[in-house]
Structure formats: C-alpha cells, structure tokens
Design a protein around this motif. Structure first.
Motif, mmCIF file in Angstrom:
data_model
loop_
_atom_site.group_PDB
_atom_site.id
_atom_site.type_symbol
_atom_site.label_atom_id
_atom_site.label_comp_id
_atom_site.label_asym_id
_atom_site.label_seq_id
_atom_site.Cartn_x
_atom_site.Cartn_y
_atom_site.Cartn_z
ATOM 1 N N CYS A 1 9.324 8.686 3.137
ATOM 2 C CA CYS A 1 7.915 8.714 3.572
ATOM 3 C C CYS A 1 7.273 10.068 3.274
ATOM 4 O O CYS A 1 7.817 11.114 3.631
ATOM 5 C CB CYS A 1 7.850 8.410 5.061
ATOM 6 N N SER A 2 6.095 10.042 2.642
ATOM 7 C CA SER A 2 5.361 11.282 2.337
ATOM 8 C C SER A 2 4.309 11.588 3.405
ATOM 9 O O SER A 2 3.536 12.524 3.255
ATOM 10 C CB SER A 2 4.670 11.153 0.980
ATOM 11 N N VAL A 3 4.252 10.770 4.462
ATOM 12 C CA VAL A 3 3.298 10.935 5.575
ATOM 13 C C VAL A 3 1.847 10.900 5.067
ATOM 14 O O VAL A 3 0.992 11.641 5.527
ATOM 15 C CB VAL A 3 3.589 12.231 6.381
ATOM 16 N N CYS A 4 1.592 10.023 4.094
ATOM 17 C CA CYS A 4 0.228 9.900 3.572
ATOM 18 C C CYS A 4 -0.692 9.213 4.577
ATOM 19 O O CYS A 4 -1.910 9.376 4.524
ATOM 20 C CB CYS A 4 0.221 9.136 2.258
ATOM 21 N N GLY A 5 -0.134 8.400 5.470
ATOM 22 C CA GLY A 5 -0.935 7.767 6.523
ATOM 23 C C GLY A 5 -1.585 6.455 6.138
ATOM 24 O O GLY A 5 -2.257 5.831 6.964
ATOM 25 N N LEU A 6 -1.405 5.993 4.889
ATOM 26 C CA LEU A 6 -2.087 4.769 4.455
ATOM 27 C C LEU A 6 -1.665 3.553 5.276
ATOM 28 O O LEU A 6 -2.477 2.686 5.588
ATOM 29 C CB LEU A 6 -1.796 4.519 2.967
ATOM 30 N N CYS A 7 -0.404 3.495 5.638
ATOM 31 C CA CYS A 7 0.080 2.324 6.381
ATOM 32 C C CYS A 7 -0.455 2.293 7.812
ATOM 33 O O CYS A 7 -0.540 1.227 8.420
ATOM 34 C CB CYS A 7 1.601 2.317 6.405
ATOM 35 N N VAL A 8 -0.808 3.457 8.339
ATOM 36 C CA VAL A 8 -1.276 3.521 9.730
ATOM 37 C C VAL A 8 -2.566 2.714 9.882
ATOM 38 O O VAL A 8 -2.742 1.971 10.843
ATOM 39 C CB VAL A 8 -1.481 4.988 10.161
ATOM 40 N N VAL B 1 11.653 -3.161 5.746
ATOM 41 C CA VAL B 1 12.496 -2.028 6.124
ATOM 42 C C VAL B 1 11.693 -0.747 5.960
ATOM 43 O O VAL B 1 10.994 -0.571 4.961
ATOM 44 C CB VAL B 1 13.759 -1.981 5.221
ATOM 45 N N PHE B 2 11.791 0.134 6.947
ATOM 46 C CA PHE B 2 11.128 1.443 6.872
ATOM 47 C C PHE B 2 12.196 2.510 6.646
ATOM 48 O O PHE B 2 13.147 2.629 7.427
ATOM 49 C CB PHE B 2 10.352 1.713 8.161
ATOM 50 N N SER B 3 12.041 3.280 5.559
ATOM 51 C CA SER B 3 12.980 4.363 5.244
ATOM 52 C C SER B 3 12.251 5.699 5.407
ATOM 53 O O SER B 3 11.552 6.162 4.482
ATOM 54 C CB SER B 3 13.486 4.224 3.800
ATOM 55 N N ILE C 1 0.820 -1.218 0.000
ATOM 56 C CA ILE C 1 0.000 0.000 0.000
ATOM 57 C C ILE C 1 0.852 1.266 0.000
ATOM 58 O O ILE C 1 0.403 2.329 -0.395
ATOM 59 C CB ILE C 1 -0.965 -0.039 1.213
ATOM 60 N N CYS C 2 2.098 1.176 0.425
ATOM 61 C CA CYS C 2 2.949 2.369 0.536
ATOM 62 C C CYS C 2 3.280 2.911 -0.861
ATOM 63 O O CYS C 2 3.899 2.229 -1.668
ATOM 64 C CB CYS C 2 4.233 2.031 1.279
ATOM 65 N N PRO C 3 2.868 4.154 -1.165
ATOM 66 C CA PRO C 3 3.051 4.671 -2.528
ATOM 67 C C PRO C 3 4.466 5.137 -2.845
ATOM 68 O O PRO C 3 4.775 5.382 -4.005
ATOM 69 C CB PRO C 3 2.070 5.850 -2.581
ATOM 70 N N THR C 4 5.309 5.284 -1.841
ATOM 71 C CA THR C 4 6.628 5.868 -2.093
ATOM 72 C C THR C 4 7.780 4.872 -1.962
ATOM 73 O O THR C 4 8.933 5.244 -2.176
ATOM 74 C CB THR C 4 6.892 7.017 -1.093
ATOM 75 N N GLY C 5 7.476 3.652 -1.567
ATOM 76 C CA GLY C 5 8.546 2.681 -1.363
ATOM 77 C C GLY C 5 9.259 2.862 -0.032
ATOM 78 O O GLY C 5 10.332 2.296 0.188
ATOM 79 N N ALA C 6 8.660 3.644 0.877
ATOM 80 C CA ALA C 6 9.279 3.832 2.194
ATOM 81 C C ALA C 6 9.223 2.559 3.027
ATOM 82 O O ALA C 6 10.012 2.381 3.950
ATOM 83 C CB ALA C 6 8.583 4.975 2.935
ATOM 84 N N LEU C 7 8.264 1.704 2.701
ATOM 85 C CA LEU C 7 8.166 0.395 3.356
ATOM 86 C C LEU C 7 8.410 -0.652 2.282
ATOM 87 O O LEU C 7 7.688 -0.700 1.282
ATOM 88 C CB LEU C 7 6.786 0.217 3.989
ATOM 89 N N ALA C 8 9.434 -1.446 2.453
ATOM 90 C CA ALA C 8 9.795 -2.407 1.404
ATOM 91 C C ALA C 8 10.395 -3.659 2.031
ATOM 92 O O ALA C 8 11.015 -3.598 3.099
ATOM 93 C CB ALA C 8 10.801 -1.767 0.446
HETATM 94 S S1 SF4 Z 1 2.850 7.143 5.646
HETATM 95 FE FE1 SF4 Z 1 3.218 4.948 5.431
HETATM 96 S S2 SF4 Z 1 2.260 4.421 3.443
HETATM 97 FE FE2 SF4 Z 1 2.513 6.651 3.471
HETATM 98 S S3 SF4 Z 1 4.507 7.002 2.486
HETATM 99 FE FE3 SF4 Z 1 4.892 6.892 4.709
HETATM 100 S S4 SF4 Z 1 5.425 4.759 5.089
HETATM 101 FE FE4 SF4 Z 1 4.447 4.833 3.062
#
Ligand code: SF4
Ligand code: SF4
Length: 134
Positions: A115-122, A109-111, A93-100
């Motif tokens: 992270c764009s702080v979109c909140g989808l992973c929360v 791994v969380f980078s 679900i992470c759109p930026t690849g911050a979670l891979a």
């Molecule tokens: S808030 Fe979560 S889903 Fe959104 S970019 Fe950051 S790590 Fe990815």
C-alpha cells in the motif's frame, strides 16, 4: 511523492508568503487539511504536499531556513474487516495491487506492505471499510 506535514509558524514568519513560494519555486502541490492562523501568535497548517522527491526535499529545506518547524505525520491505511463485503470495487482503483481478488474463493485480500497510502480506496469503498489512521 506525497506526505502530510504540520507546519508551525511563529511571530517572525507567520505573515510571509512561504506557501506561495513552495508552489512557485519548488513546483510543489499542496492540499491544506487544517489551518489555525492567529496573528502574532504561533500558527499552524496541516498540509499534504506532493511533488518530485528532490523538489520536496528542497522545499522542506526552504521551510526550515525560514524558521518554520516541520513535523511529518505518518499515515497508514487499514481495512476494517467487519465492514468489508468483498464487493471488489476497490481492486479496480488500487494502483499498487494492495487490494486484489484472490481466486478461487473470490475474496478481496489487502496486502498492507504493497500500500502506498494514496487514499483512493477510502473514498471508493461503498462500505467505508478502508480507513486512514495517523
Ligand atoms: S490506499 Fe488503498 S488504493 Fe491506495 S495503494 Fe493503499 S490499498 Fe491501494
Ligand atoms: S470496496 Fe470496500 S467493501 Fe468492497 S472489497 Fe474493497 S474494502 Fe471491501
């Protein structure tokens, strides 16, 4: 762009259709997170406002012109390492690849720098390991 702000209204502007004009004139979308409206006293709204960067800047400028004090709230997302089970649900679900998923260990791994702080992973994390901090 999406940012969170505290909008402070006073006696001169609390009864004006300011939020309505943000939508109509600036094509912005908002989500009210908290509202304290006290007639004839200082009131405030905590709002997530999103839209095109230029429109967002114009909308904020409009708010200031109306005498509304605008305080941005800085948000970040962190991972609670003790709660994370490396299930991988957030990586889809992470759109930026911050979670891979990192191979060959298959750990997630969380980078934070991606992270764009979109909140989808929360909301997607079944273990509530991803947390928003203000
Ligand atoms: S808030 Fe979560 S889903 Fe959104 S970019 Fe950051 S790590 Fe990815
Ligand atoms: S969904 Fe939650 S528990 Fe699963 S890998 Fe992502 S942060 Fe960890």
């Amino acid at each position: 762009m999406k940012n969170t702000y505290v909008l402070h209204f006073d006696q001169s502007n609390y009864d004006q259709p300011i939020v309505y004009r943000l939508i109509r004139d600036y094509d912005l979308v908002f989500n009210i997170l908290k509202a304290v409206i006290l007639p004839k006293q200082e009131s405030y709204l905590v709002m997530e406002i999103s839209g095109a960067k230029e429109q967002l800047e114009k909308g904020l400028s409009y708010l200031l012109d109306q005498g509304v004090r605008v305080d941005p709230i800085n948000k970040s997302v962190r991972r609670n390492e003790e709660k994370c089970a490396h299930c991988g649900a957030c990586t889809a679900i992470c759109p930026t690849g911050a979670l891979a998923v990192e191979r060959p260990d298959m750990v997630v791994v969380f980078s934070p720098e991606k992270c764009s702080v979109c909140g989808l992973c929360v909301t997607a994390c079944p273990f509530r390991a991803m947390e928003v901090s203000f």
